[in-house]
Design a protein around this motif. Structure first.
Motif, PDB file in Angstrom:
ATOM      1  N   GLN A  68       0.824  -1.209   0.000  1.00  0.00           N
ATOM      2  CA  GLN A  68       0.000   0.000   0.000  1.00  0.00           C
ATOM      3  C   GLN A  68       0.857   1.257   0.000  1.00  0.00           C
ATOM      4  OE1 GLN A  68      -2.400   1.110   3.571  1.00  0.00           O
ATOM      5  NE2 GLN A  68      -4.147   0.952   2.185  1.00  0.00           N
ATOM      6  N   ALA A  69       1.914   1.264   0.809  1.00  0.00           N
ATOM      7  CA  ALA A  69       2.807   2.420   0.856  1.00  0.00           C
ATOM      8  C   ALA A  69       3.483   2.627  -0.493  1.00  0.00           C
ATOM      9  CB  ALA A  69       3.849   2.236   1.952  1.00  0.00           C
ATOM     10  N   SER A  70       3.924   1.535  -1.125  1.00  0.00           N
ATOM     11  CA  SER A  70       4.563   1.629  -2.429  1.00  0.00           C
ATOM     12  C   SER A  70       3.589   2.180  -3.472  1.00  0.00           C
ATOM     13  CB  SER A  70       5.073   0.255  -2.866  1.00  0.00           C
ATOM     14  OG  SER A  70       5.622   0.301  -4.166  1.00  0.00           O
ATOM     15  N   ALA A  71       2.347   1.700  -3.472  1.00  0.00           N
ATOM     16  CA  ALA A  71       1.347   2.158  -4.436  1.00  0.00           C
ATOM     17  C   ALA A  71       1.057   3.643  -4.258  1.00  0.00           C
ATOM     18  CB  ALA A  71       0.061   1.345  -4.283  1.00  0.00           C
ATOM     19  N   ARG A  72       0.969   4.067  -3.021  1.00  0.00           N
ATOM     20  CA  ARG A  72       0.673   5.483  -2.771  1.00  0.00           C
ATOM     21  C   ARG A  72       1.833   6.380  -3.185  1.00  0.00           C
ATOM     22  NH1 ARG A  72      -2.930   5.868   2.808  1.00  0.00           N
ATOM     23  NH2 ARG A  72      -4.572   4.450   2.095  1.00  0.00           N
ATOM     24  N   LEU A  73       3.047   5.931  -2.933  1.00  0.00           N
ATOM     25  CA  LEU A  73       4.210   6.728  -3.335  1.00  0.00           C
ATOM     26  C   LEU A  73       4.319   6.806  -4.853  1.00  0.00           C
ATOM     27  CD1 LEU A  73       6.870   5.581  -0.727  1.00  0.00           C
ATOM     28  CD2 LEU A  73       5.943   7.892  -0.986  1.00  0.00           C
ATOM     29  N   GLY A 101      -3.498   1.140  -8.225  1.00  0.00           N
ATOM     30  CA  GLY A 101      -2.821   0.817  -6.976  1.00  0.00           C
ATOM     31  C   GLY A 101      -3.250   1.709  -5.829  1.00  0.00           C
ATOM     32  N   PHE A 102      -3.530   2.962  -6.141  1.00  0.00           N
ATOM     33  CA  PHE A 102      -3.882   3.926  -5.095  1.00  0.00           C
ATOM     34  C   PHE A 102      -5.358   3.872  -4.730  1.00  0.00           C
ATOM     35  CE2 PHE A 102      -4.982   7.955  -3.219  1.00  0.00           C
ATOM     36  CZ  PHE A 102      -3.865   8.333  -2.508  1.00  0.00           C
ATOM     37  N   ILE A 103      -6.231   3.733  -5.746  1.00  0.00           N
ATOM     38  CA  ILE A 103      -7.664   3.914  -5.540  1.00  0.00           C
ATOM     39  C   ILE A 103      -8.382   2.646  -5.134  1.00  0.00           C
ATOM     40  CG2 ILE A 103      -9.832   4.596  -6.647  1.00  0.00           C
ATOM     41  CD1 ILE A 103      -7.826   6.890  -6.171  1.00  0.00           C
ATOM     42  N   GLU A 104      -8.095   1.543  -5.834  1.00  0.00           N
ATOM     43  CA  GLU A 104      -8.925   0.362  -5.658  1.00  0.00           C
ATOM     44  C   GLU A 104      -8.738  -0.284  -4.290  1.00  0.00           C
ATOM     45  OE1 GLU A 104     -10.242  -1.527  -9.821  1.00  0.00           O
ATOM     46  OE2 GLU A 104      -8.296  -2.210  -9.124  1.00  0.00           O
ATOM     47  N   ASP A 105      -9.852  -0.581  -3.651  1.00  0.00           N
ATOM     48  CA  ASP A 105      -9.847  -1.304  -2.385  1.00  0.00           C
ATOM     49  C   ASP A 105     -11.193  -2.012  -2.252  1.00  0.00           C
ATOM     50  OD1 ASP A 105     -11.707   0.659  -1.643  1.00  0.00           O
ATOM     51  OD2 ASP A 105     -10.216   1.847  -0.562  1.00  0.00           O
ATOM     52  N   GLN A 106     -11.532  -2.409  -1.048  1.00  0.00           N
ATOM     53  CA  GLN A 106     -12.782  -3.145  -0.851  1.00  0.00           C
ATOM     54  C   GLN A 106     -14.004  -2.269  -1.089  1.00  0.00           C
ATOM     55  OE1 GLN A 106     -12.438  -4.811   3.093  1.00  0.00           O
ATOM     56  NE2 GLN A 106     -11.249  -6.564   2.377  1.00  0.00           N
ATOM     57  N   LYS A 107     -13.842  -0.941  -0.960  1.00  0.00           N
ATOM     58  CA  LYS A 107     -14.979  -0.038  -1.114  1.00  0.00           C
ATOM     59  C   LYS A 107     -15.096   0.572  -2.503  1.00  0.00           C
ATOM     60  CE  LYS A 107     -14.500   3.121   1.921  1.00  0.00           C
ATOM     61  NZ  LYS A 107     -14.906   4.325   2.686  1.00  0.00           N
ATOM     62  N   THR A 108     -13.976   0.812  -3.150  1.00  0.00           N
ATOM     63  CA  THR A 108     -13.974   1.579  -4.394  1.00  0.00           C
ATOM     64  C   THR A 108     -13.297   0.804  -5.517  1.00  0.00           C
ATOM     65  OG1 THR A 108     -13.856   3.625  -3.100  1.00  0.00           O
ATOM     66  CG2 THR A 108     -13.360   3.783  -5.454  1.00  0.00           C
ATOM     67  N   LYS A 109     -13.955   0.761  -6.668  1.00  0.00           N
ATOM     68  CA  LYS A 109     -13.404   0.123  -7.853  1.00  0.00           C
ATOM     69  C   LYS A 109     -13.175   1.171  -8.943  1.00  0.00           C
ATOM     70  CE  LYS A 109     -13.559  -3.840  -5.883  1.00  0.00           C
ATOM     71  NZ  LYS A 109     -12.274  -4.420  -5.383  1.00  0.00           N
ATOM     72  N   LEU A 130      -7.738  14.684 -10.592  1.00  0.00           N
ATOM     73  CA  LEU A 130      -9.198  14.680 -10.654  1.00  0.00           C
ATOM     74  C   LEU A 130      -9.773  13.332 -10.229  1.00  0.00           C
ATOM     75  CD1 LEU A 130      -9.863  16.735 -13.912  1.00  0.00           C
ATOM     76  CD2 LEU A 130      -9.969  17.502 -11.528  1.00  0.00           C
ATOM     77  N   VAL A 131      -9.056  12.248 -10.504  1.00  0.00           N
ATOM     78  CA  VAL A 131      -9.478  10.947  -9.985  1.00  0.00           C
ATOM     79  C   VAL A 131      -9.452  10.969  -8.456  1.00  0.00           C
ATOM     80  CG1 VAL A 131      -8.823   8.513  -9.793  1.00  0.00           C
ATOM     81  CG2 VAL A 131      -8.815   9.626 -12.023  1.00  0.00           C
ATOM     82  N   LEU A 132      -8.422  11.595  -7.904  1.00  0.00           N
ATOM     83  CA  LEU A 132      -8.328  11.711  -6.448  1.00  0.00           C
ATOM     84  C   LEU A 132      -9.479  12.549  -5.899  1.00  0.00           C
ATOM     85  CD1 LEU A 132      -6.426  10.653  -4.299  1.00  0.00           C
ATOM     86  CD2 LEU A 132      -5.088  12.752  -4.508  1.00  0.00           C
ATOM     87  N   VAL A 133      -9.803  13.644  -6.570  1.00  0.00           N
ATOM     88  CA  VAL A 133     -10.958  14.447  -6.160  1.00  0.00           C
ATOM     89  C   VAL A 133     -12.232  13.612  -6.226  1.00  0.00           C
ATOM     90  CG1 VAL A 133     -12.425  16.411  -6.784  1.00  0.00           C
ATOM     91  CG2 VAL A 133      -9.936  16.667  -6.793  1.00  0.00           C
ATOM     92  N   ALA A 134     -12.353  12.785  -7.262  1.00  0.00           N
ATOM     93  CA  ALA A 134     -13.561  11.963  -7.429  1.00  0.00           C
ATOM     94  C   ALA A 134     -13.766  11.022  -6.253  1.00  0.00           C
ATOM     95  CB  ALA A 134     -13.483  11.175  -8.733  1.00  0.00           C
ATOM     96  N   THR A 135     -12.676  10.539  -5.645  1.00  0.00           N
ATOM     97  CA  THR A 135     -12.831   9.639  -4.495  1.00  0.00           C
ATOM     98  C   THR A 135     -13.518  10.338  -3.330  1.00  0.00           C
ATOM     99  OG1 THR A 135     -10.653  10.153  -3.529  1.00  0.00           O
ATOM    100  CG2 THR A 135     -10.750   8.381  -5.164  1.00  0.00           C
ATOM    101  N   THR A 136     -13.343  11.649  -3.230  1.00  0.00           N
ATOM    102  CA  THR A 136     -13.967  12.387  -2.123  1.00  0.00           C
ATOM    103  C   THR A 136     -15.456  12.598  -2.352  1.00  0.00           C
ATOM    104  OG1 THR A 136     -13.573  14.617  -3.030  1.00  0.00           O
ATOM    105  CG2 THR A 136     -11.789  13.599  -1.764  1.00  0.00           C
ATOM    106  N   THR A 137     -15.936  12.378  -3.582  1.00  0.00           N
ATOM    107  CA  THR A 137     -17.356  12.566  -3.860  1.00  0.00           C
ATOM    108  C   THR A 137     -18.185  11.332  -3.526  1.00  0.00           C
ATOM    109  OG1 THR A 137     -17.258  11.823  -6.180  1.00  0.00           O
ATOM    110  CG2 THR A 137     -16.734  14.140  -5.739  1.00  0.00           C
ATOM    111  N   ILE A 138     -17.529  10.199  -3.283  1.00  0.00           N
ATOM    112  CA  ILE A 138     -18.252   8.972  -2.897  1.00  0.00           C
ATOM    113  C   ILE A 138     -17.648   8.455  -1.585  1.00  0.00           C
ATOM    114  CG2 ILE A 138     -19.194   8.249  -5.114  1.00  0.00           C
ATOM    115  CD1 ILE A 138     -16.678   6.573  -5.569  1.00  0.00           C
TER     116      ILE A 138
END
Length: 226
Positions: A68-73, A101-109, A130-138
């Motif tokens: 997770q740390a590697s994906a975020r970096l 790597g950054f976005i996908e998890d159990q909640k978000t695809k 903008l993808v990062l901003v989109a995560t804050t909308t859901i």
């Protein structure tokens, strides 16, 4: 910029370069400190624990948190940094990889329908922001769908975030436009503000709209006509 519930505009803010760098650094640290802390916790368990079950749990925790740390970096390196600084273009395929790597998890695809092509660096950086901003909308998770139309300088992006209680967070539209509550930008709001700076550098216009209230938010980035 537009949204169905945009607040009255305030003054456009200009940040000193050092302040912008410090705030972006704070944002990156915020993104990686949680998995790094989990790695430290796992190592402490391994050091003190003799039970094989607990040691197995610690190994799993370390492995998952390191990935997770590697994906975020890797994501932050492109979205906020000077990845591939020797080149003026970036590959949308690489953007897809780090976004997953950054976005996908159990909640978000994440679904990605933007064809692989080389684009100017700021266009790709804008898309990731903008993808990062989109995560804050859901906030409760859902699906983020990314698509692109056109090629080269004419490329336009569309990002659809679908999920329960979808909404445009307060002040996000103003922040992308370069405005902030009380004319102050801090580490909590620097990401959408930075997205607006990148949009301006890429000569792109960004709109965010709630097309289906409480369910779908659509973000568009289109080239500004010359």
């Amino acid at each position: 910029m537009s949204t169905s519930d945009a607040s009255p505009p305030s003054q456009i803010i200009t940040l000193d370069g050092l302040d912008l760098a410090a705030l972006i650094a704070s944002r990156v640290c915020h993104d990686v400190i949680s998995p790094v802390g989990a790695i430290v916790n796992g190592l402490e368990i391994l050091e003190d624990e003799k039970d094989e079950g607990m040691r197995g749990f610690a190994f799993d925790l370390i492995k998952k948190s390191a990935a997770q740390a590697s994906a975020r970096l890797q994501f932050c390196r492109i979205a906020f940094g000077a990845a591939g600084s020797a080149a003026s273009v970036l590959d949308l395929g690489d953007a897809e990889q780090v976004a997953r790597g950054f976005i996908e998890d159990q909640k978000t695809k994440l679904t990605w329908e933007a064809n692989r092509q080389l684009l100017l660096k700021n266009k790709v950086k804008l898309l990731l922001n903008l993808v990062l901003v989109a995560t804050t909308t859901i906030p409760r998770g859902g699906v983020i769908a990314v698509s692109a139309e056109g090629e080269g300088d004419a490329t336009a992006f569309r990002i659809v975030a679908t999920g329960p209680t979808a909404r445009v967070p307060a002040n996000v539209v103003d922040l992308i436009a370069g405005r902030a509550p009380e004319d102050r930008v801090d580490a909590h709001v620097i990401q959408p503000f930075y997205a607006g700076l990148v949009a301006k550098a890429a000569n792109m216009e960004v709109t965010i709209e709630a097309e289906v209230e409480g369910e779908r938010i659509v973000t568009r980035a289109t080239p500004v006509a010359a």
